[in-house]
Motif scaffolding. Structure first.
Motif, PDB file in Angstrom:
ATOM      1  N   GLU A  53       1.171  -1.530  -0.101  1.00 17.56           N
ATOM      2  CA  GLU A  53      -0.443  -0.422   0.031  1.00 17.56           C
ATOM      3  C   GLU A  53       0.663   0.993  -0.048  1.00 17.56           C
ATOM      4  OE1 GLU A  53      -3.474   0.781  -0.171  1.00 17.56           O
ATOM      5  OE2 GLU A  53      -3.629  -1.397  -0.684  1.00 17.56           O
ATOM      6  N   ARG A  54       1.663   1.078   0.722  1.00 17.76           N
ATOM      7  CA  ARG A  54       2.599   2.503   0.785  1.00 17.76           C
ATOM      8  C   ARG A  54       3.263   2.291  -0.762  1.00 17.76           C
ATOM      9  NH1 ARG A  54       6.061   3.708   5.169  1.00 17.76           N
ATOM     10  NH2 ARG A  54       4.459   3.482   7.087  1.00 17.76           N
ATOM     11  N   LEU A  55       3.576   1.716  -0.991  1.00 18.97           N
ATOM     12  CA  LEU A  55       4.302   1.368  -2.098  1.00 18.97           C
ATOM     13  C   LEU A  55       3.189   2.360  -3.508  1.00 18.97           C
ATOM     14  CD1 LEU A  55       6.213  -1.772  -2.597  1.00 18.97           C
ATOM     15  CD2 LEU A  55       7.289   0.964  -2.621  1.00 18.97           C
ATOM     16  N   LYS A  56       1.964   1.378  -3.774  1.00 20.60           N
ATOM     17  CA  LYS A  56       1.140   2.150  -4.376  1.00 20.60           C
ATOM     18  C   LYS A  56       0.823   3.544  -4.411  1.00 20.60           C
ATOM     19  CE  LYS A  56      -3.240   0.421  -3.194  1.00 20.60           C
ATOM     20  NZ  LYS A  56      -4.244  -0.123  -3.385  1.00 20.60           N
ATOM     21  N   SER A 119       9.133   6.811  15.203  1.00 20.71           N
ATOM     22  CA  SER A 119      10.300   7.703  15.287  1.00 20.71           C
ATOM     23  C   SER A 119      10.052   7.659  13.240  1.00 20.71           C
ATOM     24  CB  SER A 119      11.503   7.463  15.498  1.00 20.71           C
ATOM     25  OG  SER A 119      12.612   7.130  15.101  1.00 20.71           O
ATOM     26  N   SER A 120       9.884   7.230  12.692  1.00 19.17           N
ATOM     27  CA  SER A 120      10.433   6.470  11.064  1.00 19.17           C
ATOM     28  C   SER A 120       9.916   6.202  10.011  1.00 19.17           C
ATOM     29  CB  SER A 120      11.393   5.745  11.626  1.00 19.17           C
ATOM     30  OG  SER A 120      10.426   3.964  11.754  1.00 19.17           O
ATOM     31  N   SER A 121       9.329   6.209   9.439  1.00 15.75           N
ATOM     32  CA  SER A 121       8.258   5.814   8.315  1.00 15.75           C
ATOM     33  C   SER A 121       8.741   4.087   7.812  1.00 15.75           C
ATOM     34  CB  SER A 121       8.574   6.592   7.045  1.00 15.75           C
ATOM     35  OG  SER A 121       9.290   6.331   6.534  1.00 15.75           O
ATOM     36  N   ALA A 122       8.991   3.360   8.766  1.00 12.18           N
ATOM     37  CA  ALA A 122       9.551   1.751   8.036  1.00 12.18           C
ATOM     38  C   ALA A 122       7.828   1.397   7.588  1.00 12.18           C
ATOM     39  CB  ALA A 122       9.633   0.665   9.150  1.00 12.18           C
ATOM     40  N   SER A 123       7.584   1.206   6.767  1.00 12.84           N
ATOM     41  CA  SER A 123       6.395  -0.144   6.323  1.00 12.84           C
ATOM     42  C   SER A 123       6.854  -1.432   6.830  1.00 12.84           C
ATOM     43  CB  SER A 123       6.174   0.314   5.068  1.00 12.84           C
ATOM     44  OG  SER A 123       7.069   0.199   3.720  1.00 12.84           O
ATOM     45  N   LEU A 124       8.145  -1.934   6.786  1.00 11.57           N
ATOM     46  CA  LEU A 124       8.437  -3.169   6.567  1.00 11.57           C
ATOM     47  C   LEU A 124       8.927  -3.446   8.309  1.00 11.57           C
ATOM     48  CD1 LEU A 124       8.614  -6.428   6.145  1.00 11.57           C
ATOM     49  CD2 LEU A 124      10.488  -6.074   4.270  1.00 11.57           C
ATOM     50  N   LEU A 125       9.079  -4.591   8.916  1.00 11.52           N
ATOM     51  CA  LEU A 125       9.665  -4.712  10.122  1.00 11.52           C
ATOM     52  C   LEU A 125      10.569  -5.977   9.864  1.00 11.52           C
ATOM     53  CD1 LEU A 125      10.978  -3.622  13.422  1.00 11.52           C
ATOM     54  CD2 LEU A 125       9.092  -4.945  14.243  1.00 11.52           C
ATOM     55  N   ALA A 238      15.803 -10.392  -0.227  1.00 13.56           N
ATOM     56  CA  ALA A 238      15.574  -9.259  -0.723  1.00 13.56           C
ATOM     57  C   ALA A 238      14.518 -10.944  -2.053  1.00 13.56           C
ATOM     58  CB  ALA A 238      16.277  -9.389  -1.733  1.00 13.56           C
ATOM     59  N   ASP A 239      14.164 -11.528  -2.365  1.00 18.74           N
ATOM     60  CA  ASP A 239      13.736 -12.808  -2.952  1.00 18.74           C
ATOM     61  C   ASP A 239      11.785 -12.731  -1.769  1.00 18.74           C
ATOM     62  OD1 ASP A 239      15.345 -13.653  -4.967  1.00 18.74           O
ATOM     63  OD2 ASP A 239      16.157 -15.318  -4.099  1.00 18.74           O
ATOM     64  N   THR A 240      12.044 -12.887  -0.882  1.00 17.83           N
ATOM     65  CA  THR A 240      11.118 -12.877  -0.252  1.00 17.83           C
ATOM     66  C   THR A 240      10.276 -11.829   0.067  1.00 17.83           C
ATOM     67  OG1 THR A 240      11.944 -14.267   1.856  1.00 17.83           O
ATOM     68  CG2 THR A 240      10.242 -13.458   2.257  1.00 17.83           C
ATOM     69  N   VAL A 241      10.868 -10.758   0.093  1.00 14.56           N
ATOM     70  CA  VAL A 241      10.243  -9.101   0.204  1.00 14.56           C
ATOM     71  C   VAL A 241       9.633  -9.056  -1.282  1.00 14.56           C
ATOM     72  CG1 VAL A 241      10.415  -6.669   0.618  1.00 14.56           C
ATOM     73  CG2 VAL A 241      11.444  -7.898   2.753  1.00 14.56           C
ATOM     74  N   SER A 242       9.927  -9.116  -2.355  1.00 18.63           N
ATOM     75  CA  SER A 242       9.846  -9.130  -3.915  1.00 18.63           C
ATOM     76  C   SER A 242       8.874  -9.547  -3.724  1.00 18.63           C
ATOM     77  CB  SER A 242      11.403  -8.507  -4.656  1.00 18.63           C
ATOM     78  OG  SER A 242      11.886  -9.958  -4.621  1.00 18.63           O
ATOM     79  N   THR A 243       8.926 -11.135  -3.676  1.00 18.60           N
ATOM     80  CA  THR A 243       8.088 -12.064  -4.352  1.00 18.60           C
ATOM     81  C   THR A 243       6.562 -11.812  -3.001  1.00 18.60           C
ATOM     82  OG1 THR A 243       9.291 -13.729  -4.665  1.00 18.60           O
ATOM     83  CG2 THR A 243       7.206 -14.566  -3.612  1.00 18.60           C
ATOM     84  N   MET A 244       6.944 -11.209  -1.876  1.00 20.09           N
ATOM     85  CA  MET A 244       5.199 -11.206  -1.033  1.00 20.09           C
ATOM     86  C   MET A 244       5.054  -9.774  -1.657  1.00 20.09           C
ATOM     87  SD  MET A 244       6.491 -12.544   2.254  1.00 20.09           S
ATOM     88  CE  MET A 244       4.844 -13.125   2.895  1.00 20.09           C
ATOM     89  N   ILE A 245       5.422  -8.841  -1.649  1.00 17.72           N
ATOM     90  CA  ILE A 245       4.932  -7.396  -1.947  1.00 17.72           C
ATOM     91  C   ILE A 245       4.027  -7.796  -3.632  1.00 17.72           C
ATOM     92  CG2 ILE A 245       5.397  -4.640  -2.799  1.00 17.72           C
ATOM     93  CD1 ILE A 245       7.632  -4.179  -1.441  1.00 17.72           C
ATOM     94  N   ASP A 246       4.251  -8.412  -4.187  1.00 19.87           N
ATOM     95  CA  ASP A 246       3.877  -8.327  -5.393  1.00 19.87           C
ATOM     96  C   ASP A 246       2.453  -9.134  -5.724  1.00 19.87           C
ATOM     97  OD1 ASP A 246       4.241  -9.011  -8.586  1.00 19.87           O
ATOM     98  OD2 ASP A 246       4.699 -10.633  -8.234  1.00 19.87           O
ATOM     99  N   ARG A 247       3.117 -10.469  -5.146  1.00 19.30           N
ATOM    100  CA  ARG A 247       1.591 -10.770  -4.200  1.00 19.30           C
ATOM    101  C   ARG A 247       0.599 -10.271  -3.943  1.00 19.30           C
ATOM    102  NH1 ARG A 247       3.036 -16.449  -0.966  1.00 19.30           N
ATOM    103  NH2 ARG A 247       4.383 -16.943  -3.102  1.00 19.30           N
ATOM    104  N   ALA A 248       0.746  -8.862  -3.017  1.00 15.67           N
ATOM    105  CA  ALA A 248       0.050  -8.509  -2.363  1.00 15.67           C
ATOM    106  C   ALA A 248      -0.991  -7.520  -3.524  1.00 15.67           C
ATOM    107  CB  ALA A 248       0.912  -7.497  -1.010  1.00 15.67           C
ATOM    108  N   GLY A 249       0.334  -7.476  -4.725  1.00 14.22           N
ATOM    109  CA  GLY A 249      -0.278  -6.370  -5.470  1.00 14.22           C
ATOM    110  C   GLY A 249      -0.753  -6.517  -6.633  1.00 14.22           C
TER     111      GLY A 249
END
Length: 253
Positions: A53-56, A119-125, A238-249
Motif C-alpha cells: 500500500e505504501r508503494l502503491k 520515529s520512522s516511516s518503516a513499512s516493514l519490520l 530480498a527474494d522474499t520481500v519482492s515476491t510478497m510485495i508482488d503477491r500483495a499487489g
C-alpha cells in the motif's frame, strides 16, 4: 592383442567410466545456487499488504531491522538486502535501517521497537528474535507474549513484520536449547499474519550440506563463512520481500 592387455584396457575403461559417472553425479548433486534451500526448509508464503500500500501510493520501501547483536554495517545482510531491493525496485526509494539492542530479550526490545517505529516511516519490520531469550533461559511463554505485543505494535503503526529466528552453529546448539523458541516463532507467525524467516534451519542446511563451516581454524575461513551466510541471507530475504510485495499487489482470485 594379448588377453592380459585386453583385460587391462577393459578394467581401465571401466574405471574411467565409473569416475566420469561419479563426477556427473557429484555435479548433479551440487546446486547451481549454493544459497538454495529446499521447500522443506523454506517456502515464500503470504504477502506484505502494508508495504504494498505504501508503494502503491508512491511512497518508499523503508525497512527497519531490529536485532539483539552488533553487526558489521557494510557487509552484513541488511546492506545486501537494501542493494538487492534497490535493483529490483529502480523506480522506488529503498532504505534499510538497523537498530541494535545488544543482549536484549524480546521483552526488552519492545521499547526500542516502539520508539523506532514511532520515529520512522518503516513499512516493514525485520525483527531478529530468540537468541538472547534462549541464552538467558527466558520462559518460552513470556517470549511468545513479547512477540505478540511487538507484532501488534508494528502492525498498528502500519508495518508488516518478518520474524527472523536465531543463527545456527553446531557448537552453540549443543549448549543452548533453541527448539522451544523456534517452535514459538513458528506458532506466533502462523497466528499473527506475519512471516517466519527460518535463519536457523537455513544455516543448519548449509552446514549439513557442506556449503559452509562454522568452526573454521583461521580468520580467513571465518570471514568466508560470514560472507557466505550474509550474502545468502540478504538475497533470500530480498527474494522474499519482492515476491510478497508482488503477491500483495495481485487482484484477489
Amino acid at each position: 592383442m594379448k588377453r592380459a592387455t585386453v583385460l587391462t584396457l577393459a578394467v581401465l575403461a571401466g574405471l574411467t567410466a565409473s569416475a566420469a559417472m561419479g563426477v556427473a553425479q557429484a555435479a548433479s548433486q551440487t546446486p547451481a545456487d549454493p544459497c538454495a534451500v529446499p521447500e522443506t526448509v523454506y517456502t515464500v508464503d503470504g504477502a506484505l499488504p502494508r508495504a504494498w500500500e505504501r508503494l502503491k501510493r508512491g511512497g518508499a520501501l523503508s525497512i527497519l531491522v531490529l536485532n539483539s547483536a552488533s553487526s558489521r554495517p557494510d557487509t552484513a545482510y541488511p546492506a545486501l538486502l537494501e542493494k538487492e531491493l534497490a535493483a529490483r525496485l529502480p523506480d522506488r526509494k529503498v532504505s534499510v535501517t538497523v537498530r541494535n539492542a545488544p543482549g536484549a530479550t524480546a521483552q526488552e526490545m519492545l521499547p526500542v521497537l516502539n520508539r523506532e517505529l514511532a520515529s520512522s516511516s518503516a513499512s516493514l519490520l525485520v525483527w531478529q528474535v530468540g537468541t538472547a531469550d534462549a541464552m538467558r533461559n527466558i520462559g518460552p511463554d513470556r517470549f511468545g507474549e513479547a512477540l505478540v505485543r511487538g507484532i501488534a505494535a508494528a502492525q498498528g503503526r502500519g508495518a508488516d513484520v518478518i520474524l527472523m529466528d536465531m543463527q545456527y552453529s553446531p557448537q552453540t546448539s549443543q549448549l543452548i536449547t533453541f527448539q522451544p523458541y523456534l517452535d514459538y516463532v513458528e506458532w506466533v507467525s502462523q497466528n499473527s499474519d506475519v512471516v517466519h524467516f527460518p535463519r536457523f534451519e537455513m544455516m543448519r542446511h548449509w552446514f549439513e550440506e557442506g556449503r559452509v563451516g562454522f568452526a573454521p581454524d583461521s580468520k580467513e575461513e571465518k570471514l568466508q563463512a560470514y560472507q557466505f551466510v550474509h550474502r545468502c541471507l540478504g538475497r533470500i530475504l530480498a527474494d522474499t520481500v519482492s515476491t510478497m510485495i508482488d503477491r500483495a499487489g495481485r487482484p484477489a482470485p
